[in-house]
Motif scaffolding. Sequence first.
Motif, PDB file in Angstrom:
ATOM      1  N   VAL A 190      32.195  -0.422  33.245  1.00  0.00           N
ATOM      2  CA  VAL A 190      32.058  -1.610  34.079  1.00  0.00           C
ATOM      3  C   VAL A 190      30.830  -1.425  34.961  1.00  0.00           C
ATOM      4  O   VAL A 190      30.636  -0.360  35.546  1.00  0.00           O
ATOM      5  N   SER A 191      29.996  -2.471  35.040  1.00  0.00           N
ATOM      6  CA  SER A 191      28.837  -2.393  35.932  1.00  0.00           C
ATOM      7  C   SER A 191      29.050  -3.308  37.131  1.00  0.00           C
ATOM      8  O   SER A 191      29.764  -4.316  37.052  1.00  0.00           O
ATOM      9  N   TYR A 192      28.416  -2.927  38.242  1.00  0.00           N
ATOM     10  CA  TYR A 192      28.570  -3.639  39.507  1.00  0.00           C
ATOM     11  C   TYR A 192      27.201  -3.833  40.150  1.00  0.00           C
ATOM     12  O   TYR A 192      26.278  -3.060  39.906  1.00  0.00           O
TER      13      TYR A 192
ATOM     14  N   GLU B  67      31.418  -5.774  31.625  1.00  0.00           N
ATOM     15  CA  GLU B  67      32.196  -4.652  31.108  1.00  0.00           C
ATOM     16  C   GLU B  67      32.126  -4.641  29.592  1.00  0.00           C
ATOM     17  O   GLU B  67      31.865  -5.662  28.957  1.00  0.00           O
ATOM     18  N   THR B  68      32.356  -3.471  29.041  1.00  0.00           N
ATOM     19  CA  THR B  68      32.420  -3.295  27.597  1.00  0.00           C
ATOM     20  C   THR B  68      33.358  -2.138  27.325  1.00  0.00           C
ATOM     21  O   THR B  68      33.627  -1.323  28.208  1.00  0.00           O
ATOM     22  N   GLN B  69      33.880  -2.056  26.094  1.00  0.00           N
ATOM     23  CA  GLN B  69      34.792  -0.965  25.776  1.00  0.00           C
ATOM     24  C   GLN B  69      34.690  -0.569  24.316  1.00  0.00           C
ATOM     25  O   GLN B  69      34.220  -1.318  23.476  1.00  0.00           O
TER      26      GLN B  69
ATOM     27  N   SER C  84      40.101   5.608  36.150  1.00  0.00           N
ATOM     28  CA  SER C  84      38.691   5.729  36.497  1.00  0.00           C
ATOM     29  C   SER C  84      38.228   7.184  36.420  1.00  0.00           C
ATOM     30  O   SER C  84      38.907   8.086  36.910  1.00  0.00           O
TER      31      SER C  84
ATOM     32  N   LYS D  26      36.207   2.432  28.674  1.00  0.00           N
ATOM     33  CA  LYS D  26      35.629   1.180  29.151  1.00  0.00           C
ATOM     34  C   LYS D  26      34.590   1.475  30.221  1.00  0.00           C
ATOM     35  O   LYS D  26      34.781   2.349  31.068  1.00  0.00           O
TER      36      LYS D  26
ATOM     37  N   LYS E  53      31.745  -7.003  40.404  1.00  0.00           N
ATOM     38  CA  LYS E  53      31.724  -6.704  38.978  1.00  0.00           C
ATOM     39  C   LYS E  53      30.774  -7.660  38.254  1.00  0.00           C
ATOM     40  O   LYS E  53      30.847  -8.873  38.428  1.00  0.00           O
TER      41      LYS E  53
END
Length: 167
Positions: free
Chosen positions: A149-151, A160-162, A122, A147, A157
């Motif tokens: 990640v949205s929350y 997510e995307t990468q 992170s 990557k 969560k």
Amino acid sequence: ASIYNRNQDTHAIENVIRWNEYYVERPGTGKRVSSGGVNIIFSDSNTHHRGEENYRRSGEVDAMRIPKDGFYVHKVMWDGWVDAKKTGIHLIGHWNYKTRTKKNIYVIAAGDKAELFLNGKSLGFGEKSNGFLYTFKNVTYQPGTIKAVSYDSKGTKLAETQLKTAA
């Protein structure tokens, strides 16, 4: 005219900045209604004599109608215009740089906060601006996977995307 000399990253970021005000205001009643909207130069073109060095970098799709970053920015912002969805997310750009490159990484997310990971570690949460834009400052490039990640506000969560370094 230099404001129009953009690359794909700055063009996508400008989309967020310009459309967020409209998104917040909700023209008409101010409620979640569809009032319509127009994106005059949606594809690459030399419209308004934008110059040979610029026109291929503008637009939301390329000359073959293949989506670019600007397209995905609009998708995150406008999916759920009436019934707001919080699952949209997009990492702007690519993940292929020279060793020791430091740059800001931009994530477009509909969630309440976004976290960035580099090769599983992170890098913390991004600075939110313009409703959807999360900025992660001075990220040092390392080959591998980046990557996002949205929350939601409770830490659940949402999406997510990468991006991966090209082999």
